[in-house]
Design an enzyme around this catalytic site. Structure first.
Site, PDB file in Angstrom:
ATOM      1  N   LYS A  47     -59.805  31.670  -3.500  1.00 32.71           N
ATOM      2  CA  LYS A  47     -58.983  32.776  -2.980  1.00 32.71           C
ATOM      3  C   LYS A  47     -59.811  33.545  -1.967  1.00 32.71           C
ATOM      4  CE  LYS A  47     -54.874  34.751  -3.918  1.00 32.71           C
ATOM      5  NZ  LYS A  47     -53.710  34.156  -4.598  1.00 32.71           N
TER       6      LYS A  47
HETATM    7  N1  GLU Z   1     -51.018  32.577  -2.664  1.00 31.78           N
HETATM    8  C1  GLU Z   1     -50.221  31.692  -3.449  1.00 31.78           C
HETATM    9  C2  GLU Z   1     -50.604  31.778  -4.915  1.00 31.78           C
HETATM   10  O1  GLU Z   1     -51.108  32.787  -5.361  1.00 31.78           O
HETATM   11  C3  GLU Z   1     -50.221  30.260  -2.910  1.00 31.78           C
HETATM   12  C4  GLU Z   1     -51.553  29.614  -2.777  1.00 31.78           C
HETATM   13  C5  GLU Z   1     -51.511  28.281  -2.031  1.00 31.78           C
HETATM   14  O2  GLU Z   1     -50.445  27.826  -1.653  1.00 31.78           O
HETATM   15  O3  GLU Z   1     -52.593  27.723  -1.842  1.00 31.78           O
HETATM   16  O4  GLU Z   1     -50.352  30.891  -5.698  1.00 31.78           O
END
Ligand code: GLU
Length: 435
Positions: A125
């Site tokens: 993240k």
């Molecule tokens: N931000 C989204 C989540 O928290 C998607 C992450 C992604 O598609 O890599 O799952």
């Protein structure tokens, strides 16, 4: 090699303070969730320490020229929580409250989520501590590009693949893809997902998280004998996740009686006009000022009469302070980390079923995976194919989690952690330690 039984005290030092349960911030919540799953991990529990320490975390300075000629510095982060099952995967968040600890927790939830739906990724993240609504489009672009360059040592189509999250979108992904590609000297569409369709994005990606929330919500409702037609819904957050989920539930005959976002809270007993509210939010940026509903106090939102509650905004929204007032029988977590462990206990005592983030909102990363596969093969699928595959993945993952919860007599959160953590730690054990 077996551990030396005489080697006491252990050589591993206690966790440093920033890795500890810091007064129930998101990372502290994740650690508590890991403690709750550990008794169910069997022999794999010997590897559980792996989950309590992110693999690597990068803090970067992001300086940009503002439009007025001054220079502003923002703090940016990218964390790889675990890469045992594949490259890092997870979104990038722009928000004024982002911290390293929060990004660590969000990356850890990605590890569990990706394993729970069995996409071949680890967890990662990123984020920048900034209020993007205060930036001009040019400032936003310069900040995104500089951040992408700074985290360039961690990301790549087979290393770590960012995606949209809170306050980031297709345009931000296009700038990230371009910046990475310019630095590499070749167009690398697979470095991010959630891109515009014309740049290697996938049909259905924008709606995927909300569609996944809806899909598992329908499954869960079925298990507790709750009919969607006529069900009353309360939704916190009316963006890409909450807005789409509300639309799909409304199309299936549910009544969206209450909504809340950063602009305020609205109520309408007969049900809000969801398409009109979506258009209003698209135009004005929030639910505030929508004429088709009655304004209520933000705090009153949690106590409204409803059957299904969808928190689809930020972390730590359902706490000891409001869990006792929630009237819903079913909570579907569109957001990451919206419920604290103390609130989880209250809801369990009150027989409220919580479908946790790590499965409920996994539709987004599932279609991100489809996008990445399409980019690699340069062959693109139809929207119907994508939606059908998404629904299949979500239903199968939910069925597995439901069965594990039933067998172990645990909450769906602990069950999803059992499924996810076992997959991560099995990979960890089979790979062994290097060197
Ligand atoms: N931000 C989204 C989540 O928290 C998607 C992450 C992604 O598609 O890599 O799952």
């Amino acid at each position: 090699m077996s551990p030396n039984p005489r080697s006491t005290p252990p050589l591993t030092h206690a966790l440093p303070s920033y890795l500890q349960a810091d007064n129930l911030g998101p990372w502290g919540i994740f650690l508590q969730q890991v403690d709750r799953v550990t008794p169910y991990l069997g022999p794999l529990a010997r590897w559980v320490e792996t989950l309590k320490r992110p693999k690597r975390a990068l803090i970067v300075d992001v300086p940009i020229h503002l439009d007025d000629g001054t220079v502003a510095h923002f703090e940016g982060y990218r964390v790889h929580h675990n890469t045992s099952r594949g490259p890092g995967k997870g979104g990038v968040r722009f928000h004024q409250d982002v911290t390293l600890s929060e990004v660590m927790a969000l990356s850890a939830w990605m590890s569990v989520k990706n394993a729970a739906v069995n996409v071949p990724y680890g967890g990662a993240k990123g984020g920048i501590r900034v209020d993007p609504l205060k930036l001009s489009r040019g400032e936003l672009e310069r900040m995104t590009r500089r951040y992408t360059s700074e985290i360039g040592i961690l990301i790549g189509p087979s290393k770590d693949i960012p995606a949209p999250d809170v306050n980031t979108n297709e345009q931000v992904m296009a700038w990230m893809m371009d910046t990475y590609s310019m630095n590499q000297g070749t167009t690398a569409t697979g470095v991010v997902t959630g891109k515009p369709i014309d740049l290697g994005g996938s049909l259905g990606r924008r709606e995927a998280t909300g569609r996944g929330v809806y899909t598992v919500g329908v499954e869960a409702a079925h298990h507790i004998g709750l009919k969607i037609e006529g069900a009353r819904l309360a939704v916190q957050g009316f963006g890409n996740v909450g807005g789409i989920a509300a639309k799909l539930f409304a199309e299936a005959g549910a009544r969206v009686v209450a909504v809340q976002d950063h602009g305020g809270s609205l109520y309408r007993e007969a049900g809000l006009d969801v398409p009109a509210l979506l258009a209003h939010v698209q135009e004005s940026g929030s639910v505030a000022g929508f004429p088709g509903g009655e304004k209520i106090e933000d705090n009153a939102f949690w106590g409204v009469d409803c059957d299904i509650l969808i928190p689809a905004a930020l972390e730590q929204q359902i706490t000891e302070a409001n869990a006792g007032r929630i009237t819903a029988r079913l909570i579907i977590e569109g957001a990451n980390g919206p419920t604290t462990p103390a609130a989880d206990d209250i809801l369990q005592d009150r027989n409220v079923l919580v479908v946790p983030d790590v499965i409920a909102n996994a539709g987004g990363v599932t279609v991100s995976y489809f996008e990445w596969v399409q980019d690699f093969s340069s062959f693109f699928w139809t929207e119907d194919e994508i939606n059908a595959r998404l629904v299949k993945v979500m239903k199968e993952a939910f069925a597995t989690v439901w069965q594990v919860a039933h067998e172990n007599k645990v909450t769906l959160r602990t069950a999803t952690f059992i499924v996810g953590c076992q997959r991560i730690l099995r990979a960890r054990e089979m790979r062994g330690l290097y060197p």
